[in-house]
Design a protein around this motif. Structure first.
Motif, mmCIF file in Angstrom:
data_model
loop_
_atom_site.group_PDB
_atom_site.id
_atom_site.type_symbol
_atom_site.label_atom_id
_atom_site.label_comp_id
_atom_site.label_asym_id
_atom_site.label_seq_id
_atom_site.Cartn_x
_atom_site.Cartn_y
_atom_site.Cartn_z
ATOM 1 N N ASP A 171 -79.220 -6.675 38.811
ATOM 2 C CA ASP A 171 -79.072 -7.903 39.582
ATOM 3 C C ASP A 171 -77.902 -7.717 40.540
ATOM 4 O O ASP A 171 -76.824 -7.270 40.130
ATOM 5 C CB ASP A 171 -78.796 -9.042 38.585
ATOM 6 C CG ASP A 171 -78.593 -10.401 39.226
ATOM 7 O OD1 ASP A 171 -79.436 -11.285 39.022
ATOM 8 O OD2 ASP A 171 -77.552 -10.603 39.898
ATOM 9 N N CYS A 228 -75.007 -9.199 42.083
ATOM 10 C CA CYS A 228 -74.243 -10.349 41.587
ATOM 11 C C CYS A 228 -74.182 -11.473 42.630
ATOM 12 O O CYS A 228 -73.850 -11.246 43.795
ATOM 13 C CB CYS A 228 -72.844 -9.886 41.215
ATOM 14 S SG CYS A 228 -71.853 -11.147 40.390
ATOM 15 N N ILE A 288 -75.094 -5.787 38.351
ATOM 16 C CA ILE A 288 -74.846 -6.187 36.970
ATOM 17 C C ILE A 288 -76.159 -6.320 36.204
ATOM 18 O O ILE A 288 -77.249 -6.279 36.786
ATOM 19 C CB ILE A 288 -74.082 -7.525 36.917
ATOM 20 C CG1 ILE A 288 -74.926 -8.644 37.569
ATOM 21 C CG2 ILE A 288 -72.717 -7.392 37.605
ATOM 22 C CD1 ILE A 288 -74.334 -10.040 37.405
ATOM 23 N N TYR A 336 -78.494 -8.944 34.088
ATOM 24 C CA TYR A 336 -78.639 -10.406 34.099
ATOM 25 C C TYR A 336 -80.049 -10.750 33.619
ATOM 26 O O TYR A 336 -80.989 -9.977 33.826
ATOM 27 C CB TYR A 336 -78.422 -10.939 35.518
ATOM 28 C CG TYR A 336 -78.005 -12.394 35.564
ATOM 29 C CD1 TYR A 336 -76.705 -12.769 35.257
ATOM 30 C CD2 TYR A 336 -78.930 -13.385 35.907
ATOM 31 C CE1 TYR A 336 -76.316 -14.106 35.296
ATOM 32 C CE2 TYR A 336 -78.560 -14.719 35.942
ATOM 33 C CZ TYR A 336 -77.245 -15.067 35.632
ATOM 34 O OH TYR A 336 -76.871 -16.392 35.666
ATOM 35 N N SER A 370 -75.090 -9.913 29.424
ATOM 36 C CA SER A 370 -75.218 -10.418 30.780
ATOM 37 C C SER A 370 -73.911 -10.262 31.542
ATOM 38 O O SER A 370 -72.818 -10.461 30.988
ATOM 39 C CB SER A 370 -75.627 -11.896 30.739
ATOM 40 O OG SER A 370 -75.761 -12.424 32.030
ATOM 41 N N LYS A 371 -73.997 -9.887 32.806
ATOM 42 C CA LYS A 371 -72.905 -9.760 33.770
ATOM 43 C C LYS A 371 -72.102 -8.468 33.608
ATOM 44 O O LYS A 371 -71.097 -8.278 34.292
ATOM 45 C CB LYS A 371 -71.981 -10.973 33.752
ATOM 46 C CG LYS A 371 -72.693 -12.274 34.109
ATOM 47 C CD LYS A 371 -71.737 -13.450 34.192
ATOM 48 C CE LYS A 371 -72.493 -14.730 34.565
ATOM 49 N NZ LYS A 371 -71.591 -15.884 34.671
ATOM 50 N N GLN A 429 -71.305 -4.787 34.491
ATOM 51 C CA GLN A 429 -71.596 -3.994 35.689
ATOM 52 C C GLN A 429 -72.060 -2.599 35.307
ATOM 53 O O GLN A 429 -71.476 -1.941 34.432
ATOM 54 C CB GLN A 429 -70.367 -3.907 36.594
ATOM 55 C CG GLN A 429 -70.655 -3.219 37.933
ATOM 56 C CD GLN A 429 -69.474 -3.279 38.891
ATOM 57 O OE1 GLN A 429 -68.415 -3.823 38.566
ATOM 58 N NE2 GLN A 429 -69.638 -2.720 40.082
#
Length: 200
Positions: free
Chosen positions: A50, A52, A63, A65, A175-176, A178
């Motif tokens: 994703d 960001c 990242i 997600y 999630s999130k 990197q």
């Protein structure tokens, strides 16, 4: 270590590193798979690459997600047939895929048309994956290697400038987190599924 912790996270899913071995099957090594198309890129715990914040800015982190079907989770994969190949990259291609012809790809975010990129052309473990204006740099060139013969869309993704692979840091499937580059080590933190959305 942290990579082993990543394995234990998946015990309830009946995933086993031995079952998802990154030993490349002889049949797949000599195949002529072409990944040209629009894809989503999924980790082994069903989180997706994703860009960001849906940003179109240079240096935006890539990242993990949850799936949201937005365009910042879609990526354009195209072969780089006319790219000059250095001897070290050609050696890597030969070693990991047994192909005589170059098999490099660009991977660009669908929403921004900017490239996946290892920041500052850093060759070290832990260097981060970002999006950046495409400039044909080897830190924006990727080698997609299928892991087994049963599912050619389960892959390792090498980066041409460093000979390392895309990796989830510490097998931290959250999630999130990197994406980074790291030396290939046969763990599920380095195994991704390409989900094709459409042809180009």
């Amino acid at each position: 270590d942290l990579k082993k912790e990543g394995y234990f996270m998946f015990q309830n899913l009946n995933l086993n590193i031995d079952d998802i071995s990154s030993t490349i099957d002889e049949n797949i090594k000599s195949s002529s798979i072409n990944y040209r198309g629009i894809y989503k890129i999924k980790s082994q715990n069903n989180l997706y690459f994703d860009v960001c914040g849906n940003s179109s800015d240079n240096n935006t982190p890539i990242i993990l997600y949850p799936n949201n079907n937005h365009n910042n989770q879609k990526f354009i994969i195209e072969p780089l047939e006319d790219t000059n190949i250095t001897s070290s990259i050609q050696d890597l291609l030969n070693n990991i895929s047994n192909r005589k012809e170059p098999n490099l790809y660009s991977i660009k975010a669908f929403h921004s048309k900017k490239s996946l990129d290892i920041s500052s052309e850093n060759k070290a473990n832990g260097a981060k994956l970002i999006q950046y204006e495409y400039h044909n740099g080897v830190n924006q060139h990727f080698i997609i290697v299928p892991i087994n013969n049963n599912n050619p869309n389960l892959v390792n993704i090498y980066i041409a400038h460093s000979n390392k692979v895309l990796d989830i840091p510490g097998a931290n499937f959250k999630s999130k987190v990197q994406i980074q580059q790291y030396t290939a080590n046969n763990t599920i933190a380095q195994q991704f599924t390409l989900e094709k959305i459409s042809d180009l």
